[in-house]
Design a protein around this motif. Structure first.
Motif, PDB file in Angstrom:
ATOM      1  N   GLU A 298      19.238  55.729  77.046  1.00  0.00           N
ATOM      2  CA  GLU A 298      18.270  56.671  76.475  1.00  0.00           C
ATOM      3  C   GLU A 298      18.968  57.840  75.785  1.00  0.00           C
ATOM      4  OE1 GLU A 298      15.047  57.949  78.868  1.00  0.00           O
ATOM      5  OE2 GLU A 298      14.211  55.943  79.115  1.00  0.00           O
TER       6      GLU A 298
ATOM      7  N   GLY B  62      18.618  58.393  71.590  1.00  0.00           N
ATOM      8  CA  GLY B  62      18.101  59.682  71.138  1.00  0.00           C
ATOM      9  C   GLY B  62      19.090  60.409  70.251  1.00  0.00           C
TER      10      GLY B  62
ATOM     11  N   SER C 165      10.707  59.926  71.212  1.00  0.00           N
ATOM     12  CA  SER C 165      10.538  58.543  71.666  1.00  0.00           C
ATOM     13  C   SER C 165       9.764  57.679  70.675  1.00  0.00           C
ATOM     14  CB  SER C 165       9.847  58.521  73.033  1.00  0.00           C
ATOM     15  OG  SER C 165       8.615  59.228  72.980  1.00  0.00           O
TER      16      SER C 165
ATOM     17  N   TRP D 233      11.723  54.276  68.930  1.00  0.00           N
ATOM     18  CA  TRP D 233      11.343  52.869  69.144  1.00  0.00           C
ATOM     19  C   TRP D 233      10.692  52.268  67.912  1.00  0.00           C
ATOM     20  CZ3 TRP D 233      14.389  51.496  72.595  1.00  0.00           C
ATOM     21  CH2 TRP D 233      14.722  52.366  73.630  1.00  0.00           C
TER      22      TRP D 233
ATOM     23  N   SER E 219       4.946  56.354  76.564  1.00  0.00           N
ATOM     24  CA  SER E 219       5.708  57.413  77.214  1.00  0.00           C
ATOM     25  C   SER E 219       4.984  58.753  77.115  1.00  0.00           C
ATOM     26  CB  SER E 219       7.100  57.539  76.587  1.00  0.00           C
ATOM     27  OG  SER E 219       7.874  56.392  76.834  1.00  0.00           O
TER      28      SER E 219
ATOM     29  N   LEU F  98      13.632  58.427  83.789  1.00  0.00           N
ATOM     30  CA  LEU F  98      13.702  57.332  82.810  1.00  0.00           C
ATOM     31  C   LEU F  98      12.314  56.961  82.318  1.00  0.00           C
ATOM     32  CD1 LEU F  98      16.277  55.057  84.679  1.00  0.00           C
ATOM     33  CD2 LEU F  98      16.729  56.610  82.784  1.00  0.00           C
TER      34      LEU F  98
ATOM     35  N   GLY G 118      10.593  59.905  78.125  1.00  0.00           N
ATOM     36  CA  GLY G 118      10.835  60.391  76.762  1.00  0.00           C
ATOM     37  C   GLY G 118      11.516  61.743  76.724  1.00  0.00           C
TER      38      GLY G 118
ATOM     39  N   ILE H 282      15.294  61.322  75.946  1.00  0.00           N
ATOM     40  CA  ILE H 282      15.492  61.032  74.520  1.00  0.00           C
ATOM     41  C   ILE H 282      15.262  62.286  73.689  1.00  0.00           C
ATOM     42  CG2 ILE H 282      14.554  59.740  72.554  1.00  0.00           C
ATOM     43  CD1 ILE H 282      13.973  57.446  74.469  1.00  0.00           C
TER      44      ILE H 282
ATOM     45  N   VAL I 203      10.324  51.013  80.615  1.00  0.00           N
ATOM     46  CA  VAL I 203      11.788  50.968  80.678  1.00  0.00           C
ATOM     47  C   VAL I 203      12.301  49.545  80.488  1.00  0.00           C
ATOM     48  CG1 VAL I 203      13.790  51.414  82.145  1.00  0.00           C
ATOM     49  CG2 VAL I 203      11.931  53.043  82.079  1.00  0.00           C
TER      50      VAL I 203
ATOM     51  N   GLU J  98      12.180  49.018  76.809  1.00  0.00           N
ATOM     52  CA  GLU J  98      13.267  49.774  76.175  1.00  0.00           C
ATOM     53  C   GLU J  98      14.569  48.990  76.261  1.00  0.00           C
ATOM     54  OE1 GLU J  98      11.884  54.430  77.053  1.00  0.00           O
ATOM     55  OE2 GLU J  98      13.671  53.590  77.990  1.00  0.00           O
TER      56      GLU J  98
END
Length: 727
Positions: free
Chosen positions: A117, A121, A128, A132, A146, A311, A314, A317, A536, A539
């Motif tokens: 993360e 970022g 976030s 993504w 998030s 985690l 966001g 990030i 997560v 992600e």
């Protein structure tokens, strides 16, 4: 085109040309083809718009120093759970033995995913949503999910800060208001409040004076005006800290992140000087090795690691997106992860040193009360004086003497022992009374502090610490909302932050009803756990399997200046997804096995009672889980079937000075064709520094993309002819 270019020379020469694409491009002046006749987008060039876009990444706010950034990440990850959740889990799951599964899972799940993360970022420099959308547009719902989870968590988390604010202001008096039961007048007779007498002074103050709690979630009881004012103060603090973004929140972090450590160290020193503190610490860290084989222990350890590092929210990030591109985020991930772990251990030492002291106080009280019972039985000849060992002195009765006397009486009066109503008064029993969450902070710990010398001072320090721990986590949680929304929709930072806080306060009024504590429990148990686990996992899959672990490792090498350990390659690709999938499965099973319910405080019984949620509350509970997860399939469907645009149908090629030359210097022979690809971001121009272009999900080579008329969906890169091919 310049006359001395190799393309021009090729037109006037009969020699066989063997120059590569890299050689050809290296001799050209960088040209922006969006402004030229080779503009293939069909869109007019907007100089003002492009200028704004180019400056967007360059003008992004940045941390004033590395220390400020590290303190922000520590303040976010180290929260209330480190103080009142970790010690409880440690006690419940084998004492010192619990540290082994926790540390193992921190290394194989927590650290790699935290590093991931931080890296995305910092690399993409967006919140976030933007991150993504860039990595995989079809999984762009991760960012929106998030944000929703952050909103749900922020709603009830700030209520806890409000409770701490109430206790903080109540601590400025001596004796502390929760140290004794209130006296009420019944006609001309003054008696102790029945509810308090049947429970305890601290329990009564929490449930009646603070929450004025109703008997069930169905009994609203109206707003608690004291808690409403405290909630308003809490949201005002968050709004003031967030209103200028990291310029304001970064300065707050210097105090909110460091002050809790000062308080914890002070409490540890004071706690170790208390009688019985060593008993509590020894009880805490005595390992019960058989617990390590229990799968439930590993599940709870994984969940704690997951939430301790923040985690999926966001916030991680968002904070890392304000870093410089060459920042060593691997060092940051390792440092913050282990500071978080050691903070949990420090908090556990403090909690059990204080609880060990409290257990000794309670045990002595138990011995005195039961000794009086025995004296009464001796005076009424219910018990014979021969049962009392000769060395026992009732005026200075120790716990050891009482236990010896207790065993003798129990042996002799075996048939009628229960009728005597004597308690064993074992210190171990007091230490085994595990408490967590609000029960630890607002009942057990506050009761222990009433026995401290200068108790108001310690109470003020403790609740100020809780306020700062909560505020640091709230700033990170709110950044998980504000940063991606401001990045994506270009709203004014100040206006959006104030509006968000006002809206959250109004929605949060459900938590300051007399039944509000039950809603806090509901949101805490169900609004985040399952949706965040799914977030997560996605992600991890988006980076490791769709974007590509090798490609991601290569970009990290370019960004950091060194190649991360192969350990991360295997954890990102295999270990973490499998572990997270197992955790998600275990969480679903746990939800199915454990009946959805809550502990209600029954005023007439002065005790807690487990109640099941009514049908309408179950509907809210299920809606929370569905609503938090809804953006994931919704965005996927909309973009999979082209119902909304992610920008992939806008074909443009832009070469900028300095960028092409840097790319060419890193080219390998088989990578030259990559320069016919150009990134078209979905919502904003890519803030990514130059790197080898991502070929998109499922693409193995740039030539495969030539079969798609407008490029393969979700790749974000489209095929365009090179300038030379047009000549």
């Amino acid at each position: 085109m310049p006359k001395n270019s190799k393309v021009t020379q090729r037109e006037h020469s009969s020699e066989h040309v063997t120059e590569s694409v890299a050689d050809l491009l290296a001799h050209q002046e960088p040209v922006d083809y969006k402004r030229s006749v080779l503009n293939v987008t069909g869109e007019p060039w907007d100089k003002q718009k492009e200028g704004d876009e180019d400056l967007d990444a360059e003008n992004r706010p940045a941390w004033n120093s590395k220390l400020q950034y590290i303190l922000a990440q520590i303040g976010y990850s180290v929260g209330l759970g480190n103080v009142w959740r970790f010690p409880y889990l440690c006690q419940k799951n084998g004492g010192g033995a619990y540290l082994v599964p926790y540390l193992v899972l921190l290394i194989i799940i927590g650290l790699p995913l935290f590093f991931l993360e931080l890296a995305v970022g910092q690399r993409i420099r967006r919140g976030s949503i933007g991150v993504w959308n860039y990595i995989c547009p079809r999984l762009g719902g991760i960012g929106y999910a998030s944000c929703l989870v952050c909103f749900f968590v922020g709603l009830y988390y700030n209520v806890i800060i409000g409770w701490s604010i109430f206790y903080f202001f109540k601590s400025f008096q001596y004796p502390l208001p929760w140290s004794e039961c209130p006296i009420v007048k019944n006609g001309s007779v003054a008696v102790v409040e029945t509810e308090c007498e049947r429970s305890s002074a601290t329990t009564y103050f929490w449930y009646r004076e603070t929450l004025d709690i109703s008997n069930s979630i169905s009994e609203s009881g109206g707003l608690n005006w004291k808690m409403t004012l405290c909630l308003l103060v809490a949201w005002s603090l968050v709004g003031l800290a967030m209103i200028k973004g990291i310029q304001s929140s970064g300065k707050v972090m210097y105090f909110s992140s460091l002050f809790p450590y000062l308080v914890l160290v002070c409490f540890l020193v004071r706690g170790l000087l208390l009688r019985g503190a060593v008993d509590g610490i020894m009880h805490m860290f005595t390992p019960k090795l058989d617990k390590m084989l229990d799968p439930q222990v590993w599940r709870e350890a994984a969940t704690q690691v997951f939430f301790a590092l923040g985690l999926g929210f966001g916030g991680v990030i968002a904070f890392s997106s304000y870093n410089k591109q060459d920042n060593n985020c691997h060092f940051d991930a390792t440092l913050v992860s282990f500071i978080n772990f050691f903070t949990s251990v420090l908090a556990t030492l403090v909690v059990f040193a204080v609880l060990g002291f409290k257990a000794n106080i309670m045990n002595e009280k138990c011995v005195v009360e039961n000794a009086e019972k025995i004296l009464g039985y001796l005076n009424t000849n219910v018990l014979s004086h021969d049962l009392i060992p000769p060395h026992v002195n009732f005026s200075h009765l120790t716990a050891k003497d009482y236990n010896e006397m207790y065993r003798v009486i129990m042996t002799v009066k075996e048939g009628h022992f229960k009728e005597l109503g004597l308690d064993a008064c074992l210190l171990e029993d007091e230490l085994n009374k595990s408490v967590q969450g609000t029960g630890l902070a607002f009942i057990a710990f506050t009761e222990a502090m009433t026995h401290f010398p200068a108790s108001p001072f310690w109470s003020v320090m403790f609740f100020l610490m809780l306020i700062n721990l909560g505020l640091g986590s709230m700033i990170g949680t709110m950044s998980g909302i504000t940063t991606p929304i401001i990045d994506t929709f270009k709203v004014r930072k100040e206006v959006f932050t104030v509006g968000c806080c006002i809206f959250a306060f109004l929605v949060g009024l459900i938590f300051v009803q007399r039944s509000g504590n039950y809603f806090v429990t509901m949101f805490d148990d169900y609004s985040a756990t399952l949706p965040l686990t799914v977030v997560v996992i996605l992600e991890n899959i988006a980076v490791a399997w769709i974007y590509g672990t090798k490609k991601f490792m290569q970009e990290l090498t370019e960004m950091l200046g060194f190649r991360p350990y192969q350990f991360y390659y295997y954890t990102w690709k295999y270990v973490s997804p499998i572990c997270m999938a197992v955790l998600m499965t275990a969480s679903i099973i746990q939800l199915g096995v454990s009946p959805p319910g809550y502990s209600a405080w029954i005023r007439e019984e002065a005790a807690e009672k487990f109640l099941f949620y009514p049908t309408w509350a179950m509907a809210i509970l299920i809606s929370l889980i569905i609503l938090a997860s809804l953006p994931l399939p919704l965005v996927f469907i909309l973009r999979q079937f082209h119902l909304v645009s992610d920008g992939s149908n806008a074909l443009s090629v832009t070469y900028k000075k300095g960028r092409m030359m840097k790319d060419i210097s890193n080219l390998e022979d088989n990578d030259e064709t990559r320069f016919i690809l150009s990134k078209v971001p979905s919502e904003t121009p890519s803030p990514m520094p130059t790197h080898r272009s991502y070929l998109g999900p499922g693409s193995s080579s740039p030539m495969e993309m030539s079969n798609a008329p407008n490029g393969r969906y979700g790749s974000g890169y489209l095929l365009a002819s090179t300038p030379e091919s047009e000549l």
